[in-house]
Write an enzyme that holds these catalytic residues in place. Structure first.
Site, PDB file in Angstrom:
ATOM      1  N   CYS A 154      27.121  44.892  74.674  1.00  0.00           N
ATOM      2  CA  CYS A 154      27.480  43.953  75.742  1.00  0.00           C
ATOM      3  C   CYS A 154      27.794  42.553  75.229  1.00  0.00           C
ATOM      4  CB  CYS A 154      26.361  43.861  76.774  1.00  0.00           C
ATOM      5  SG  CYS A 154      26.232  45.351  77.753  1.00  0.00           S
TER       6      CYS A 154
HETATM    7  N1  CO8 Z   1      18.326  55.847  93.816  1.00  0.00           N
HETATM    8  C1  CO8 Z   1      17.122  55.708  94.435  1.00  0.00           C
HETATM    9  N2  CO8 Z   1      15.994  55.417  93.772  1.00  0.00           N
HETATM   10  C2  CO8 Z   1      16.064  55.270  92.439  1.00  0.00           C
HETATM   11  C3  CO8 Z   1      17.265  55.407  91.731  1.00  0.00           C
HETATM   12  C4  CO8 Z   1      18.440  55.716  92.474  1.00  0.00           C
HETATM   13  N3  CO8 Z   1      19.633  55.856  91.895  1.00  0.00           N
HETATM   14  N4  CO8 Z   1      17.043  55.207  90.420  1.00  0.00           N
HETATM   15  C5  CO8 Z   1      15.726  54.937  90.286  1.00  0.00           C
HETATM   16  N5  CO8 Z   1      15.118  54.997  91.519  1.00  0.00           N
HETATM   17  C6  CO8 Z   1      13.720  54.800  91.834  1.00  0.00           C
HETATM   18  C7  CO8 Z   1      12.812  55.221  90.679  1.00  0.00           C
HETATM   19  O1  CO8 Z   1      12.566  56.604  90.733  1.00  0.00           O
HETATM   20  C8  CO8 Z   1      11.585  54.395  90.947  1.00  0.00           C
HETATM   21  O2  CO8 Z   1      10.792  55.036  91.916  1.00  0.00           O
HETATM   22  P1  CO8 Z   1       9.167  54.992  91.834  1.00  0.00           P
HETATM   23  O3  CO8 Z   1       8.836  53.546  91.969  1.00  0.00           O
HETATM   24  O4  CO8 Z   1       8.771  55.832  92.994  1.00  0.00           O
HETATM   25  O5  CO8 Z   1       8.831  55.552  90.488  1.00  0.00           O
HETATM   26  C9  CO8 Z   1      12.115  53.113  91.562  1.00  0.00           C
HETATM   27  O6  CO8 Z   1      13.433  53.429  92.031  1.00  0.00           O
HETATM   28  C10 CO8 Z   1      12.190  51.960  90.597  1.00  0.00           C
HETATM   29  O7  CO8 Z   1      12.878  52.380  89.406  1.00  0.00           O
HETATM   30  P2  CO8 Z   1      13.150  51.429  88.192  1.00  0.00           P
HETATM   31  O8  CO8 Z   1      11.858  50.794  87.765  1.00  0.00           O
HETATM   32  O9  CO8 Z   1      13.944  52.147  87.149  1.00  0.00           O
HETATM   33  O10 CO8 Z   1      14.110  50.373  88.910  1.00  0.00           O
HETATM   34  P3  CO8 Z   1      14.365  48.858  88.588  1.00  0.00           P
HETATM   35  O11 CO8 Z   1      13.954  48.060  89.734  1.00  0.00           O
HETATM   36  O12 CO8 Z   1      13.891  48.459  87.229  1.00  0.00           O
HETATM   37  O13 CO8 Z   1      15.976  48.820  88.522  1.00  0.00           O
HETATM   38  C11 CO8 Z   1      17.725  48.789  86.875  1.00  0.00           C
HETATM   39  C12 CO8 Z   1      16.671  49.616  87.598  1.00  0.00           C
HETATM   40  C13 CO8 Z   1      18.780  48.353  87.881  1.00  0.00           C
HETATM   41  C14 CO8 Z   1      18.368  49.644  85.802  1.00  0.00           C
HETATM   42  C15 CO8 Z   1      17.104  47.535  86.252  1.00  0.00           C
HETATM   43  O14 CO8 Z   1      15.950  47.863  85.514  1.00  0.00           O
HETATM   44  C16 CO8 Z   1      18.027  46.797  85.303  1.00  0.00           C
HETATM   45  O15 CO8 Z   1      19.130  46.403  85.651  1.00  0.00           O
HETATM   46  N6  CO8 Z   1      17.583  46.521  84.086  1.00  0.00           N
HETATM   47  C17 CO8 Z   1      18.367  45.809  83.085  1.00  0.00           C
HETATM   48  C18 CO8 Z   1      19.437  46.682  82.619  1.00  0.00           C
HETATM   49  C19 CO8 Z   1      20.327  46.057  81.593  1.00  0.00           C
HETATM   50  O16 CO8 Z   1      20.606  44.881  81.557  1.00  0.00           O
HETATM   51  N7  CO8 Z   1      20.793  46.871  80.707  1.00  0.00           N
HETATM   52  C20 CO8 Z   1      21.711  46.441  79.757  1.00  0.00           C
HETATM   53  C21 CO8 Z   1      22.639  47.549  79.517  1.00  0.00           C
HETATM   54  S1  CO8 Z   1      24.149  46.994  78.986  1.00  0.00           S
HETATM   55  C22 CO8 Z   1      24.330  47.227  77.298  1.00  0.00           C
HETATM   56  O17 CO8 Z   1      24.127  46.396  76.455  1.00  0.00           O
HETATM   57  C23 CO8 Z   1      24.790  48.572  76.906  1.00  0.00           C
HETATM   58  C24 CO8 Z   1      26.223  48.538  76.461  1.00  0.00           C
HETATM   59  C25 CO8 Z   1      26.828  49.895  76.481  1.00  0.00           C
HETATM   60  C26 CO8 Z   1      27.775  50.062  77.625  1.00  0.00           C
HETATM   61  C27 CO8 Z   1      28.532  51.351  77.634  1.00  0.00           C
HETATM   62  C28 CO8 Z   1      27.787  52.526  78.210  1.00  0.00           C
HETATM   63  C29 CO8 Z   1      28.281  53.161  79.462  1.00  0.00           C
END
Ligand code: CO8
Length: 374
Positions: A154
């Site tokens: 990224c």
């Molecule tokens: N629908 C409904 N519920 C869901 C879903 C869904 N799709 N997904 C997860 N849940 C549920 C989980 O099961 C969990 O339930 P429970 O509490 O009952 O266990 C609850 O929601 C909470 O889950 P999470 O803790 O996972 O949710 P978060 O609040 O942490 O949100 C995010 C998830 C949005 C992913 C968040 O953690 C986030 O954005 N984190 C940062 C991510 C980030 O910046 N990543 C960088 C990646 S970019 C990079 O550098 C890679 C480059 C490569 C790119 C090319 C590849 C394609």
């Protein structure tokens, strides 16, 4: 000793694929896949439905552009299907990169022949070689100069901007294109409920030039800063040695040869790291957070940006101070902060100071402080 050559940002360019997938469409496709999987695997742990409400609340994303909507949404495919092209035809990533590059060149009134170097800075490359950057150089019609690919996930675009600025400072180039084509839909596991909503496709370009040839309307580069710190929390283990391990299942729902992450850990660890990096860099440049007119932050998650912007500015940032493009583009990896800058910088006045900042896998982070000239 300061260099006699001064790098600036002359212009930016953006290419947006026409097709877009709403959260509603995405969730309907995922849920159809989950229902089918559960019916076909009665003894397996059932897959739980995804939800539109969760996606928007957790990430701020409402829709994303993609290069092939129909195949991504087809529960039997859930992957873009792009026809293999013959070597004589331009590759799809170079093609979209060229569109963004041409937009940047047109905005600066620059002929491609006057560009000295092309850096293709992106998270995923079309192939190992020849470099996409060299293909883009040829497609642009550049007969001179050099080009190469660089990948810092990224953070690729900000790492590219610093590299380009350093070439200008050293005198080895006067005009450098940093091109970031991101077909993230190719490396996203659309069958993974935790991450199927995160990414989108796009291409951006930034033209970094020596001030003496730059257009009057440009952005001074006040300073650039890069940082890396190893982390396993965002990985993609796709690579040329995969075939030596025996058996690759690219479409397997649990494959680690696609994007995987510990999203919670990323959120918690990256927010303080990036906020501190920005503040330290600002201090070294004699700038104060509260003096910044606008932050063009990496577009991964609206909550992360809210927290980082608050720590940097010293107050809750308005949409005007820290604009987001996540709602319509989602996370476009290296292109995100450049899209935000491209779309939300024209209204600033001469003398306004802002920050382009990226962060992501590696971990990696880059900050570029800019001031509008004029
Ligand atoms: N629908 C409904 N519920 C869901 C879903 C869904 N799709 N997904 C997860 N849940 C549920 C989980 O099961 C969990 O339930 P429970 O509490 O009952 O266990 C609850 O929601 C909470 O889950 P999470 O803790 O996972 O949710 P978060 O609040 O942490 O949100 C995010 C998830 C949005 C992913 C968040 O953690 C986030 O954005 N984190 C940062 C991510 C980030 O910046 N990543 C960088 C990646 S970019 C990079 O550098 C890679 C480059 C490569 C790119 C090319 C590849 C394609």
């Amino acid at each position: 000793m300061t260099s006699q050559f001064v790098p600036v940002i002359s212009s930016t360019g953006l290419f947006t694929p026409e097709e877009s997938i709403s959260n509603e469409e995405l969730v309907a496709s995922y849920n159809a896949y989950a229902d089918k999987y559960n019916a076909e695997h009665p003894d397996a742990e059932p897959l739980i439905h995804s939800s539109v409400e969760f996606i928007e609340k957790a990430s701020g994303i409402k829709s994303r552009h993609v290069v092939d909507k129909a195949s991504v949404l087809d529960p039997d495919i859930m992957c873009p299907r792009l026809e293999e092209r013959p070597n004589e035809q331009v590759s799809v990533m170079a093609e979209i990169g060229v569109k963004a590059a041409n937009a940047a060149l047109a905005a600066a009134g620059r002929e491609a022949g006057a560009v000295d170097a092309v850096l293709c800075a992106a998270s995923n490359m079309q192939r190992a070689y020849p470099a996409m950057a060299v293909e883009i150089q040829a497609e642009l019609g550049m007969e001179e100069g050099f080009a190469f690919d660089m990948n810092v996930a990224c953070s690729s675009a900000t790492f590219g901007i610093q590299t380009a600025a350093d070439y200008v400072r050293s005198g080895s180039a006067k005009s450098v294109l940093v091109v970031s084509p991101e077909i993230t839909s190719g490396h996203l596991n659309w069958r993974d409920r935790d991450s199927h909503f995160i990414f989108g496709d796009v291409a951006t370009a930034v033209l970094v030039e020596e001030i003496s040839i730059a257009p009057k309307q440009h952005w001074e580069i006040l300073g650039t800063n890069l940082k890396t710190q190893f982390s396993n929390n965002i990985r993609n283990n796709f690579g040329f040695l995969n075939r030596t391990h025996g058996g690759i299942e690219q479409d397997s729902p649990d494959t680690d040869k696609l994007f995987i992450q510990e999203g919670r850990k990323v959120f918690k660890e990256v927010v303080p790291m990036v906020a501190q990096m920005i503040l330290d860099h600002a201090e070294r440049l004699g700038l104060k957070g509260e003096e910044l007119r606008r932050l063009w932050l990496h577009q991964a998650n609206a909550g992360m940006n809210r927290l980082i912007a608050q720590r940097v500015l010293g107050h809750e940032a308005s949409e005007d101070e820290s604009p987001t493009v996540l709602d319509t583009y989602a996370n476009t990896s290296s292109a995100g902060s450049i899209i935000a800058f491209h779309k939300h910088s024209e209204d600033l006045a001469a003398g306004d100071t802002g920050l382009i900042c990226s962060f992501g896998a590696g971990y990696s982070a880059g900050s570029v402080f800019v001031r509008k000239a004029g």
